[in-house]
Write a protein that holds these residues in place. Sequence first.
Motif, PDB file in Angstrom:
ATOM      1  N   ALA A 141       0.320   6.195  -5.694  1.00  0.00           N
ATOM      2  CA  ALA A 141       0.583   5.436  -5.052  1.00  0.00           C
ATOM      3  C   ALA A 141       2.954   4.765  -5.538  1.00  0.00           C
ATOM      4  CB  ALA A 141       0.186   4.537  -5.717  1.00  0.00           C
ATOM      5  N   ASN A 197      -3.566   2.906  -2.773  1.00  0.00           N
ATOM      6  CA  ASN A 197      -3.529   3.992  -0.853  1.00  0.00           C
ATOM      7  C   ASN A 197      -4.801   3.205  -0.046  1.00  0.00           C
ATOM      8  OD1 ASN A 197      -1.437   5.009  -1.804  1.00  0.00           O
ATOM      9  ND2 ASN A 197      -2.480   6.300  -3.675  1.00  0.00           N
ATOM     10  N   SER A 245       0.917  -1.008   0.043  1.00  0.00           N
ATOM     11  CA  SER A 245      -0.407  -0.005   0.230  1.00  0.00           C
ATOM     12  C   SER A 245       0.734   1.339  -0.366  1.00  0.00           C
ATOM     13  CB  SER A 245      -0.979   0.334   0.989  1.00  0.00           C
ATOM     14  OG  SER A 245      -1.975  -0.931   1.338  1.00  0.00           O
ATOM     15  N   GLY A 246       0.783   1.797  -1.168  1.00  0.00           N
ATOM     16  CA  GLY A 246       1.786   3.571  -0.795  1.00  0.00           C
ATOM     17  C   GLY A 246       1.530   3.905   0.306  1.00  0.00           C
ATOM     18  N   TYR A 279      -1.538  13.591   0.298  1.00  0.00           N
ATOM     19  CA  TYR A 279      -2.387  12.108  -0.027  1.00  0.00           C
ATOM     20  C   TYR A 279      -3.897  12.825  -1.169  1.00  0.00           C
ATOM     21  CZ  TYR A 279      -5.763   7.560  -1.076  1.00  0.00           C
ATOM     22  OH  TYR A 279      -6.578   7.160  -1.411  1.00  0.00           O
ATOM     23  N   THR A 315       0.953  -3.112  -5.766  1.00  0.00           N
ATOM     24  CA  THR A 315       1.010  -2.413  -5.010  1.00  0.00           C
ATOM     25  C   THR A 315      -0.765  -2.934  -4.891  1.00  0.00           C
ATOM     26  OG1 THR A 315      -0.320  -0.164  -5.319  1.00  0.00           O
ATOM     27  CG2 THR A 315      -0.235  -1.542  -7.656  1.00  0.00           C
ATOM     28  N   GLU A 356      -4.718   7.940  -8.586  1.00  0.00           N
ATOM     29  CA  GLU A 356      -4.612   6.411  -7.744  1.00  0.00           C
ATOM     30  C   GLU A 356      -3.583   5.930  -7.798  1.00  0.00           C
ATOM     31  OE1 GLU A 356      -5.584   4.531  -3.321  1.00  0.00           O
ATOM     32  OE2 GLU A 356      -5.647   6.936  -4.372  1.00  0.00           O
TER      33      GLU A 356
END
Length: 413
Positions: A193, A168, A113-114, A126, A165, A189
Amino acid sequence: MSGISRRGVARLGLGAGIGVVAASSAACGSVQGLFGAQGPGAEAPRLIGDGSTSYTGRQPNQPDPPTPLEPGQTPPQFVVFSWDGAGEVGTGLFQRFLELARAHDARMTFFLSGLYLLPEGKKRLYRPPNNPVGASDIGYLTDRHLKKTLTYVRQAWLDGHEIGTHFNGHFCEGPGSVADWTAAQWRSEIEQARSFVKSWRTHTGWHDEPPLPFDYDRELIGGRTPCLLGQENLLPVAREMGWRYDASSPGGLQRWPRKREGIWDLPLQNIPFPGHSFEVLSMDYNMLANQSAHSTRAPSYNYPYWRAQAAQSYMAGFQRAYETNRAPLFIGNHFEEWNGGIYMDAVEEALRQIAGWPDVRLVSFRQFVDWLDAQDPGILAQLRALQVGEKPEGGWNSFLRPTKQAKDTAGTA
């Protein structure tokens, strides 16, 4: 679709935002010391951007280049263990499964998860689609846990694992759910990330920490969406970005995969669930949902039975494929101690057992699609024709022969 768990698709990747416990942070050592694991002839690290990532040459600890199946050859049994979120939260689970993989010569995919590389103090960087600035349904890691996550992501890649990935903020419900995101919102998104992974030094100020030993733009070729939602609008963006697979489909069958929109579609699968007439998704949270009605702290007297049931479910799915169509088995997990940690014990037990069978390859999604892309298209078409639990007529030696279906290069649905 028949066979899907009667309680529906799991809420995947609730992940490392739950139950954060403090843990000490190990020193990482020098850049040369860290990258020395690559062995003689490795390229010197070339820092990228602010030095958060680096190019260090070909990834170490990889299998031999894939080769096409010979006519009549039995396919290997591929098994992919994957991890949603892939953040270390003080439980030691990331390290535990790196060590387990090393002991059994296994490779895995870690869907990072970024946000787990973005400090909470910078959360306003973000901008999640359809959600407030800085919002996250999985929270943010403490600085201590962010450093540990960096340590284990470095080590995972050097050990030969894949870093994918999990995007996020993990929005599964309400008006901001990923289920309703447009292609443009998915693009935003993904770009965010990637930026969080590629700029963690700038965001944290930790310029003395070693870089990640890979170029994330080259490394990132696939992911899994939160709660297995939103794949339809994601796929066109994934294709444009050069991704090679997506692991977001829910309720897939244990059959050989095909491509959707030019991307390998690698779903979590329905597998037998001991003691029940329905099947369960091959994922720890879906087993939890069926055992304890989504409770992560159910009465402990249930744990021994549930632990055994989960391990037996994985093994039943494995054995069904192994003895019949040899379809790959995809298993999803989270670094969580739900219901006393029984799902971590179950997946460890399954991996230990599976690793002992002949012709088994414990690989990452990246390694698996490398193998798929090396195969004769006609052979893949024959494999896809086999149904769940269907043995090849006449055995593999007579069944798996080149055909005139070689034009089926993409295997598109």
